[in-house]
Write an enzyme that holds these catalytic residues in place. Structure first.
Site, mmCIF file in Angstrom:
data_model
loop_
_atom_site.group_PDB
_atom_site.id
_atom_site.type_symbol
_atom_site.label_atom_id
_atom_site.label_comp_id
_atom_site.label_asym_id
_atom_site.label_seq_id
_atom_site.Cartn_x
_atom_site.Cartn_y
_atom_site.Cartn_z
ATOM 1 N N ASP A 2 -4.449 20.891 -4.639
ATOM 2 C CA ASP A 2 -3.021 20.788 -4.954
ATOM 3 C C ASP A 2 -2.414 22.135 -5.336
ATOM 4 O O ASP A 2 -1.231 22.212 -5.679
ATOM 5 C CB ASP A 2 -2.770 19.759 -6.064
ATOM 6 C CG ASP A 2 -3.645 19.981 -7.286
ATOM 7 O OD1 ASP A 2 -4.681 20.660 -7.161
ATOM 8 O OD2 ASP A 2 -3.309 19.468 -8.365
ATOM 9 N N HIS A 8 -14.144 27.909 -5.891
ATOM 10 C CA HIS A 8 -13.122 27.490 -6.862
ATOM 11 C C HIS A 8 -11.752 27.579 -6.206
ATOM 12 O O HIS A 8 -11.106 28.635 -6.188
ATOM 13 C CB HIS A 8 -13.183 28.378 -8.114
ATOM 14 C CG HIS A 8 -12.412 27.843 -9.270
ATOM 15 N ND1 HIS A 8 -12.973 27.598 -10.508
ATOM 16 C CD2 HIS A 8 -11.107 27.482 -9.398
ATOM 17 C CE1 HIS A 8 -12.042 27.133 -11.336
ATOM 18 N NE2 HIS A 8 -10.900 27.059 -10.676
ATOM 19 N N HIS A 25 -8.209 24.896 -5.683
ATOM 20 C CA HIS A 25 -7.591 23.611 -5.978
ATOM 21 C C HIS A 25 -6.779 23.124 -4.777
ATOM 22 O O HIS A 25 -5.907 23.846 -4.288
ATOM 23 C CB HIS A 25 -6.680 23.723 -7.199
ATOM 24 C CG HIS A 25 -7.432 23.931 -8.490
ATOM 25 N ND1 HIS A 25 -7.764 22.890 -9.324
ATOM 26 C CD2 HIS A 25 -7.922 25.057 -9.071
ATOM 27 C CE1 HIS A 25 -8.416 23.363 -10.382
ATOM 28 N NE2 HIS A 25 -8.529 24.677 -10.249
ATOM 29 N N GLY A 37 -7.601 21.712 -16.760
ATOM 30 C CA GLY A 37 -6.442 21.522 -17.613
ATOM 31 C C GLY A 37 -6.490 22.482 -18.787
ATOM 32 O O GLY A 37 -7.416 23.286 -18.922
ATOM 33 N N ASP A 41 -8.670 30.155 -6.586
ATOM 34 C CA ASP A 41 -8.065 29.244 -7.563
ATOM 35 C C ASP A 41 -6.920 28.451 -6.932
ATOM 36 O O ASP A 41 -7.115 27.314 -6.512
ATOM 37 C CB ASP A 41 -7.595 29.991 -8.801
ATOM 38 C CG ASP A 41 -7.457 29.083 -10.017
ATOM 39 O OD1 ASP A 41 -7.932 27.926 -9.968
ATOM 40 O OD2 ASP A 41 -6.885 29.526 -11.027
ATOM 41 N N HIS A 54 -14.227 24.131 -16.152
ATOM 42 C CA HIS A 54 -13.272 25.198 -16.448
ATOM 43 C C HIS A 54 -13.498 25.626 -17.902
ATOM 44 O O HIS A 54 -13.316 24.831 -18.821
ATOM 45 C CB HIS A 54 -11.841 24.695 -16.310
ATOM 46 C CG HIS A 54 -11.320 24.686 -14.906
ATOM 47 N ND1 HIS A 54 -11.743 23.786 -13.953
ATOM 48 C CD2 HIS A 54 -10.386 25.468 -14.294
ATOM 49 C CE1 HIS A 54 -11.098 24.013 -12.823
ATOM 50 N NE2 HIS A 54 -10.268 25.025 -13.000
ATOM 51 N N GLU A 65 -11.256 30.732 -19.777
ATOM 52 C CA GLU A 65 -10.098 31.324 -19.104
ATOM 53 C C GLU A 65 -9.004 31.581 -20.137
ATOM 54 O O GLU A 65 -8.702 32.717 -20.478
ATOM 55 C CB GLU A 65 -9.591 30.413 -17.995
ATOM 56 C CG GLU A 65 -8.377 30.968 -17.256
ATOM 57 C CD GLU A 65 -7.778 29.970 -16.282
ATOM 58 O OE1 GLU A 65 -6.990 30.406 -15.422
ATOM 59 O OE2 GLU A 65 -8.068 28.763 -16.394
#
Length: 367
Positions: free
Chosen positions: A30, A26, A28, A184, A303, A211, A214
């Site tokens: 970006d 996991h 990202h 998101g 993350d 996701h 969370e």
């Protein structure tokens, strides 16, 4: 946690954790840019940043992300996504991602991003995926075979392009894309909004993570699993809400928690990020401690390395400091992750047997 016959286990040093082979599920794309790269790419396109130099910019990202709000946390991506709108920039970011992970001792990684967020220029979705793959392949080649990286294509849960992204993931399945994801803000955007995409992926025998659990609770996890059929849970922290620890120390699992544990559903836990977004108070109080004791399929992840100012070494060493975990414990987390990867079984097994186990055996033998 682990007991070694005849002696008290010794927690590893930070150097040993850095040297240990690590598996990341996991992360990202970006959310892991180098600050200097952002500065240079922003200058090329005339994008205004909140700070002009790499050191100040890195500090701004960390401080902005450390707000306790997932919504505020996600706002920091405005700047990273802005500089990833052309092929060369995306390929550079992807290549540097692989280089940074390899330097941190990561031997296998699945890196996710949302192609739909990188088409504000003149790129097509297909061209975005191709640019990422180009960068990944360059990074893997430069590492000399020390790391394998695959893409996860993410659809944004507040948008309506999930079917399009799911089809893109299938089109690239044998060319570097391992699976699909949605991400998101959870509240108000349940995974069932994208049920047609998940049903399509299931018909295509594809892998996907969601996701869930969370910033929102058990209903999000329940929908991700029982309606959408997720193979893994992105974060899944709030599964702790279905676990009761009684005054006498006994533990009682609710129906959903028991299902998650019984089915060995992987939890993609990201301690530093969870603390920043308010899903956990601290490393020592993170649900990962109890979930590990109860033998859920726990994995450790980064993350967003930029926003959290973190790495796999830092995440794992933070757990060592909080829970006195040993190298045997870290090996358990790592094998959990490799077992849960969206990679063919024989390739997963080869990395476990030829890379992970020997790497930890060497470190454990040095003690």
């Amino acid at each position: 946690m682990t007991q070694t016959s005849g002696r008290t286990p010794t927690p590893p040093t930070r150097e040993q954790v850095h040297a240990a082979p690590k598996v990341l599920l996991h992360d990202h794309l970006d959310g892991g840019l180098r600050p200097q790269t952002i500065v240079e790419l922003a200058a090329e396109i005339g994008h205004r940043l909140p700070a002009d130099d790499a050191e100040s910019l890195g500090r701004w990202f960390a401080e902005s992300a450390d707000s306790g709000s997932l919504v505020r946390y996600l706002e920091t991506f405005d700047h990273t996504v802005a500089v990833m709108q052309n092929g060369p920039a995306i390929a550079r970011v992807a290549r540097e991602c692989v280089e940074d992970l390899a330097a941190d001792g990561v031997v296998y990684a699945e890196v996710r991003y949302a192609p739909e967020q990188h088409v504000s220029g003149d790129m097509t979705l297909d061209e975005v995926v191709a640019a990422v793959q180009e960068g990944f392949e360059e990074g893997m080649a430069a590492s000399g075979g020390r790391i394998v990286v695959r893409q996860l294509l993410t659809a944004m849960r507040h948008q309506a392009r999930s079917m399009e992204i799911a089809e893109l993931a299938i089109a690239w399945r044998d060319r570097g894309v391992a699976g699909f994801d949605i991400a998101g803000a959870e509240a108000g955007f349940p995974p069932t909004r994208h049920l047609d995409a998940f049903e399509y992926l299931q018909r295509e025998n594809a892998h996907f993570t969601i996701h869930a659990g969370e910033a929102f609770g058990l209903p999000s996890i329940w929908e991700a699993l029982q309606w959408c059929g997720a193979d893994r849970l992105g974060h899944g922290v709030r599964i702790i809400d279905d676990i009761t620890v009684h005054d006498d120390g006994t533990v009682e699992l609710g129906g959903l928690a028991a299902y998650v544990r019984d089915k060995r559903i992987p939890l993609e836990m990201c301690p530093s990020s969870n603390i920043q977004t308010g899903a956990a108070e601290s490393f020592a109080e993170h649900p990962i401690g109890l979930l590990t004791e109860l033998r859920f399929r726990v994995t450790v992840n980064t993350d967003n390395r930029l926003m959290s100012g973190t790495s796999m070494t830092q995440e794992m060493f933070g757990l060592v400091e909080a829970f006195d975990y040993t190298l045997e414990d870290l090996r358990w987390f790592t094998i959990n992750a490799m077992k849960s990867a969206f990679l063919p079984f024989d390739e997963r097994l080869a990395i476990i047997e030829k890379v992970v186990k020997p790497g930890y055996a060497s470190l454990i033998g040095q003690r």
